[in-house]
Design a protein around this motif. Structure first.
Motif, mmCIF file in Angstrom:
data_model
loop_
_atom_site.group_PDB
_atom_site.id
_atom_site.type_symbol
_atom_site.label_atom_id
_atom_site.label_comp_id
_atom_site.label_asym_id
_atom_site.label_seq_id
_atom_site.Cartn_x
_atom_site.Cartn_y
_atom_site.Cartn_z
ATOM 1 N N SER A 278 -4.959 90.426 -9.024
ATOM 2 C CA SER A 278 -4.669 90.127 -7.620
ATOM 3 C C SER A 278 -3.175 89.954 -7.350
ATOM 4 O O SER A 278 -2.784 89.644 -6.222
ATOM 5 N N PHE A 279 -2.342 90.147 -8.366
ATOM 6 C CA PHE A 279 -0.904 89.921 -8.197
ATOM 7 C C PHE A 279 -0.332 90.766 -7.063
ATOM 8 O O PHE A 279 0.382 90.266 -6.185
ATOM 9 N N ALA A 280 -0.629 92.058 -7.051
ATOM 10 C CA ALA A 280 -0.025 92.974 -6.069
ATOM 11 C C ALA A 280 -0.345 92.554 -4.638
ATOM 12 O O ALA A 280 0.536 92.542 -3.766
ATOM 13 N N ALA A 281 -1.607 92.181 -4.394
ATOM 14 C CA ALA A 281 -2.004 91.794 -3.044
ATOM 15 C C ALA A 281 -1.294 90.507 -2.614
ATOM 16 O O ALA A 281 -0.833 90.383 -1.468
ATOM 17 N N LYS A 282 -1.191 89.555 -3.533
ATOM 18 C CA LYS A 282 -0.535 88.288 -3.203
ATOM 19 C C LYS A 282 0.971 88.477 -3.024
ATOM 20 O O LYS A 282 1.590 87.841 -2.164
ATOM 21 N N TYR A 283 1.542 89.358 -3.817
ATOM 22 C CA TYR A 283 2.972 89.658 -3.693
ATOM 23 C C TYR A 283 3.245 90.344 -2.352
ATOM 24 O O TYR A 283 4.210 90.004 -1.646
ATOM 25 N N ASP A 284 2.390 91.278 -1.972
ATOM 26 C CA ASP A 284 2.530 91.936 -0.674
ATOM 27 C C ASP A 284 2.418 90.940 0.464
ATOM 28 O O ASP A 284 3.106 91.049 1.491
ATOM 29 N N SER A 285 1.525 89.954 0.303
ATOM 30 C CA SER A 285 1.374 88.931 1.332
ATOM 31 C C SER A 285 2.675 88.151 1.521
ATOM 32 O O SER A 285 3.066 87.839 2.654
ATOM 33 N N CYS A 286 3.363 87.858 0.423
ATOM 34 C CA CYS A 286 4.654 87.161 0.515
ATOM 35 C C CYS A 286 5.659 88.015 1.280
ATOM 36 O O CYS A 286 6.405 87.509 2.129
ATOM 37 N N LYS A 287 5.675 89.305 1.008
ATOM 38 C CA LYS A 287 6.598 90.204 1.703
ATOM 39 C C LYS A 287 6.254 90.283 3.192
ATOM 40 O O LYS A 287 7.150 90.263 4.047
ATOM 41 N N ALA A 292 9.129 91.748 5.448
ATOM 42 C CA ALA A 292 9.880 92.632 4.564
ATOM 43 C C ALA A 292 9.057 93.875 4.239
ATOM 44 O O ALA A 292 7.822 93.826 4.221
ATOM 45 N N ASP A 293 9.724 94.963 3.980
ATOM 46 C CA ASP A 293 9.078 96.208 3.591
ATOM 47 C C ASP A 293 8.371 96.016 2.247
ATOM 48 O O ASP A 293 8.975 95.541 1.281
ATOM 49 N N ARG A 294 7.107 96.374 2.179
ATOM 50 C CA ARG A 294 6.359 96.217 0.930
ATOM 51 C C ARG A 294 6.924 97.074 -0.201
ATOM 52 O O ARG A 294 6.662 96.798 -1.375
ATOM 53 N N ASN A 295 7.679 98.110 0.137
ATOM 54 C CA ASN A 295 8.222 99.004 -0.881
ATOM 55 C C ASN A 295 9.556 98.528 -1.446
ATOM 56 O O ASN A 295 10.138 99.194 -2.308
ATOM 57 N N LEU A 296 10.051 97.388 -0.983
ATOM 58 C CA LEU A 296 11.300 96.861 -1.518
ATOM 59 C C LEU A 296 11.162 96.599 -3.011
ATOM 60 O O LEU A 296 10.126 96.155 -3.494
ATOM 61 N N SER A 297 12.248 96.840 -3.745
ATOM 62 C CA SER A 297 12.261 96.483 -5.163
ATOM 63 C C SER A 297 12.235 94.964 -5.303
ATOM 64 O O SER A 297 12.500 94.224 -4.346
ATOM 65 N N ASP A 298 11.928 94.498 -6.500
ATOM 66 C CA ASP A 298 11.876 93.053 -6.740
ATOM 67 C C ASP A 298 13.210 92.389 -6.431
ATOM 68 O O ASP A 298 13.256 91.320 -5.810
ATOM 69 N N LEU A 299 14.310 93.018 -6.850
ATOM 70 C CA LEU A 299 15.624 92.417 -6.636
ATOM 71 C C LEU A 299 16.006 92.440 -5.160
ATOM 72 O O LEU A 299 16.600 91.483 -4.646
ATOM 73 N N SER A 300 15.651 93.499 -4.463
ATOM 74 C CA SER A 300 15.944 93.561 -3.029
ATOM 75 C C SER A 300 15.141 92.516 -2.265
ATOM 76 O O SER A 300 15.656 91.872 -1.338
ATOM 77 N N PHE A 301 13.878 92.331 -2.654
ATOM 78 C CA PHE A 301 13.074 91.307 -1.979
ATOM 79 C C PHE A 301 13.588 89.913 -2.316
ATOM 80 O O PHE A 301 13.549 89.008 -1.471
ATOM 81 N N PHE A 302 14.084 89.722 -3.531
ATOM 82 C CA PHE A 302 14.688 88.439 -3.887
ATOM 83 C C PHE A 302 15.815 88.104 -2.903
ATOM 84 O O PHE A 302 15.935 86.960 -2.453
ATOM 85 N N GLN A 303 16.613 89.092 -2.553
ATOM 86 C CA GLN A 303 17.688 88.855 -1.593
ATOM 87 C C GLN A 303 17.136 88.490 -0.220
ATOM 88 O O GLN A 303 17.706 87.647 0.478
#
Length: 328
Positions: A278-287, A292-303
């Motif tokens: 379920s990681f991907a779905a929960k991560y998308d929910s945070c975005k 934020a764009d769901r396609n952002l890289s991890d580092l870009s979303f961190f910013q």
């Protein structure tokens, strides 16, 4: 052979021989074409030299060193609390680290020969991109560029300290267990596009921003303003802070204000579950919650997360002046 640049002869076959002993690869044309770099009295000094960003990993994980990123595009390395480079380094839009050739000559003394070789191994060809806070602050066109504010975790920590101090001043209330400046000495920023590094940073941010909250003091302040003690049972630090923001500080729309902190908390929970289905779905929910764009890289979303936290604490710090002072 020489070529003509602004009616001057420039010999690119033997550029800046005074720095040849360093052994670094660079493009001398950067010095002549990128605005602001030419210094007739110190020829070649401001030639940018580029490195793989990964060179910072050694220093970020070594007990005697630390990497401090003063913004998302500038920073320095520290050895036992002292800066390793006089003017630090820049991080450009392509993810490369760069420094000035003259600075490298001054900073890589004989005592730092191992460091020079480490950087030499990470030296890469120029991508001709200097866009960064580092470049603008080193060669400012306005006072604002000369004295730029941070745009990363450093700004979050500063705003959190200001918020704690204002609560202390206005209400006589300590809401943090420890001065965050002491904790941030141990903070390790994410260096690369690496999920483990980035989620470990979420873990650290959660510890510094939420787990240091004085929950008992928050409860006392809420009870003093009429909140039933029974209504506070089972509430964690984040829920208590949200109630404090609404009841004591009187900020409207508190759920919107607090969203970045809830997202940070959820990312911290995900840090221990990177491999679950379920990681991907929960991560998308945070975005989604931070738009934020769901396609952002991890580092870009961190910013994105850090920018949202900056906005969160900027809003919290701007709460209305209380009509009565003291802890109530």
């Amino acid at each position: 052979m020489p070529f003509t640049f602004l009616f001057a002869e420039v010999d690119v076959t033997s550029p800046f021989p005074q720095y040849a002993y360093l052994g670094f690869d660079y493009d001398p044309l950067d010095y002549y074409f990128i605005p602001g770099l030419r210094r007739p009295w110190n020829d070649g000094y401001l030639t940018p030299v580029f490195f793989e960003r990964g060179v910072l990993l050694y220093y970020n994980n070594h007990p005697d060193y630390s990497v401090k990123l003063t913004s998302f595009s500038s920073g320095n390395i520290y050895h036992q609390g002292k800066p390793m480079f006089s003017w630090g380094f820049g991080l450009n839009r392509g993810g490369l680290l760069f420094m000035w050739l003259g600075d490298l000559a001054e900073d890589f003394t004989a005592e730092k020969e191992r460091d020079r070789k480490r950087f030499l191994a990470s030296n890469v060809a120029s991508d001709h991109d200097l866009v960064s806070k580092f470049y603008r602050s080193q060669l400012p066109q306005t006072p604002e560029e000369a004295f730029q504010e941070s745009d990363n975790e450093v700004k979050v920590f500063d705003l959190k300290n200001q918020f704690d101090e204002r609560i202390r001043r206005d209400f006589g209330l300590e809401i943090s267990k420890i001065d965050i400046d002491r904790l941030t000495d141990y903070y390790r920023p994410p260096i690369l596009e690496d999920r483990d590094q980035i989620f470990n940073a979420y873990l650290s941010l959660t510890k510094y921003l939420l787990e240091t909250l004085q929950t008992e003091n928050l409860k006392k302040a809420l009870i003093a303003r009429g909140v039933l003690e029974s209504a506070l049972k089972g509430l964690g630090s984040l829920k208590l802070l949200e109630l404090f923001v609404k009841t004591v500080l009187g900020l409207p729309g508190e759920k919107t204000i607090m969203t970045p902190l809830y997202v940070l908390y959820d990312l911290r929970i995900l840090q221990g579950h990177l491999a679950i289905d379920s990681f991907a779905a929960k991560y998308d929910s945070c975005k989604d919650r931070l738009q934020a764009d769901r396609n952002l890289s991890d580092l870009s979303f961190f910013q994105v997360v850090v920018q949202a936290l900056i906005q969160c604490f900027t809003t919290l710090l701007g709460y209305p002046v209380p009509q009565t002072m003291g802890s109530g």
